[in-house]
Enzyme design. Structure first.
Site, PDB file in Angstrom:
ATOM      1  N   LYS A  52       0.842  -1.210   0.000  1.00 51.14           N
ATOM      2  CA  LYS A  52       0.000   0.000   0.000  1.00 51.14           C
ATOM      3  C   LYS A  52       0.868   1.247   0.000  1.00 51.14           C
ATOM      4  O   LYS A  52       0.578   2.214  -0.710  1.00 51.14           O
ATOM      5  CB  LYS A  52      -0.901   0.021   1.252  1.00 51.14           C
ATOM      6  CG  LYS A  52      -2.068  -0.945   1.168  1.00 51.14           C
ATOM      7  CD  LYS A  52      -3.081  -0.681   2.252  1.00 51.14           C
ATOM      8  CE  LYS A  52      -2.768  -1.355   3.534  1.00 51.14           C
ATOM      9  NZ  LYS A  52      -3.652  -2.443   3.920  1.00 51.14           N
ATOM     10  N   GLN A  96      -5.635  -2.736  10.145  1.00 54.64           N
ATOM     11  CA  GLN A  96      -5.129  -3.865   9.354  1.00 54.64           C
ATOM     12  C   GLN A  96      -5.588  -5.177  10.005  1.00 54.64           C
ATOM     13  O   GLN A  96      -5.418  -5.364  11.203  1.00 54.64           O
ATOM     14  CB  GLN A  96      -3.590  -3.778   9.302  1.00 54.64           C
ATOM     15  CG  GLN A  96      -2.930  -4.763   8.375  1.00 54.64           C
ATOM     16  CD  GLN A  96      -3.217  -4.489   6.901  1.00 54.64           C
ATOM     17  OE1 GLN A  96      -3.175  -3.349   6.455  1.00 54.64           O
ATOM     18  NE2 GLN A  96      -3.525  -5.523   6.162  1.00 54.64           N
ATOM     19  N   ASP A 119     -12.172   1.741   4.659  1.00 50.27           N
ATOM     20  CA  ASP A 119     -12.423   0.325   4.354  1.00 50.27           C
ATOM     21  C   ASP A 119     -13.911  -0.023   4.232  1.00 50.27           C
ATOM     22  O   ASP A 119     -14.250  -1.166   3.954  1.00 50.27           O
ATOM     23  CB  ASP A 119     -11.830  -0.540   5.479  1.00 50.27           C
ATOM     24  CG  ASP A 119     -10.506  -1.163   5.081  1.00 50.27           C
ATOM     25  OD1 ASP A 119     -10.164  -1.104   3.891  1.00 50.27           O
ATOM     26  OD2 ASP A 119      -9.829  -1.710   5.972  1.00 50.27           O
TER      27      ASP A 119
END
Ligand code: NAD
Length: 282
Positions: A52, A96, A119
């Protein structure tokens, strides 16, 4: 012989467009910045964060990582989220996955400001998703649709089978595909006789994390196969689908690597930019 759906190339093209948008924002003094909270030392998580970061750097987005110990307490995680919610320079926050067992993930997600939920995992954004409001797009699902759209593969009236019911892949993808008028079935670890469903699918998506789960007998002639799975086998990255045996039978198939992976990362960056623009009224 089936054709590969090239996710890497499409992700690069979309990233180039995003880069232009980001430099315009920066020229107005606005810096898209998002935070990744990583708890513990899961090796795959470390790798995803690095991937990322590479994409974020290329586009001009700032990714800030909060590396927390495996023993992290729930309370201090919530305190950190509260602090990031209030920080005006922060436009996106993500946790995460996976998190250690002492962490109550749902409670932590509920703490994230929905306006910063890159997200699409907060309860309000999940609700928005299911009623067709694209406030923020779930990255992998958005990447899958971007790839199908790019190759002009229509969903309307198609039989779609998704294997995997997670909150980050299977469920949000089902929501987006239903919205496009596909007839969607979700299979999972307790589904008996996967093949009974999969061999009728016009579009088959596997998001499980088992190499070679999908064999040729499970796939309909000329189907479209989307392999979301990521597995390490003999030091190589492979998906859930036995691509060598299945490619000759289908019309389109995603490679692993180079399929959905790069599009997931790129879609996430699109969300960071989207949230940054919205917050600044752009
Ligand atoms: P998860 O572990 O949360 O979910 C796995 C799902 O597979 C579950 O719903 C489970 O019920 C189902 N499952 C397990 N064994 C099964 C079986 N034998 N038959 C049918 N269903 C079964 O995982 P996740 O986070 O959804 O990720 C799934 C896979 O996709 C992993 O390999 C992950 O690395 C990969 N992934 C890839 C991307 C990408 O960008 N390509 C993004 C996210 C996840």
């Amino acid at each position: 012989m089936g054709q590969f759906l090239d996710g890497k190339n499409l992700a690069d093209e979309r990233a180039a467009i995003l880069k232009t948008q980001v430099s315009k924002l920066k020229s107005q003094g606005i810096v898209p910045l998002f935070c990744v909270i990583n708890i513990g030392d899961d090796p795959s998580s470390k790798l995803y964060i690095k991937t990322k970061k590479r994409r974020a750097d290329e586009i001009g987005i700032v990714q800030k990582v909060y590396q927390l110990p495996k023993t992290q307490s729930q309370q201090s995680l919530l305190t950190l989220i509260d602090r990031l919610n209030q920080d005006k320079k922060v436009y996106g926050i993500m946790i995460q996955l996976p998190v250690p067992p002492q962490i109550n993930l749902n409670e932590a997600l509920e703490h994230i400001d929905p306006e910063k939920d890159v997200d699409c995992l907060t309860p309000s954004n999940v609700g928005r998703l299911w009623r067709g409001d694209h406030y923020v797009e779930p990255a992998t699902a958005h990447g899958v649709l971007a790839l199908l759209d790019h190759y002009q593969i229509k969903l309307h009236g198609k039989k779609v089978v998704i294997i995997g019911r997670s909150s980050i892949v299977g469920k949000p993808l089902a929501a987006l595909m239903l919205e496009r008028d596909a007839t969607v079935s979700i299979l999972h670890s307790k589904t008996k006789q996967l093949a009974e469903y999969t061999k009728n699918a016009d579009i088959l998506v596997s998001a499980v994390g088992h190499a070679n789960l999908i064999t040729p007998e499970m796939v309909k002639e000329n189907a479209v196969v989307i392999d979301v799975g990521i597995n390490r086998v003999n030091n190589q990255t492979v998906g859930d689908v036995n691509t060598v045996l299945i490619k000759p039978k289908v019309s389109f198939i995603t490679p692993v690597p180079g399929g959905i992976g790069p599009l997931t990362v790129e879609s996430l960056m699109e969300q960071v930019v989207k949230l940054t623009r919205r917050k600044n009224g752009r």
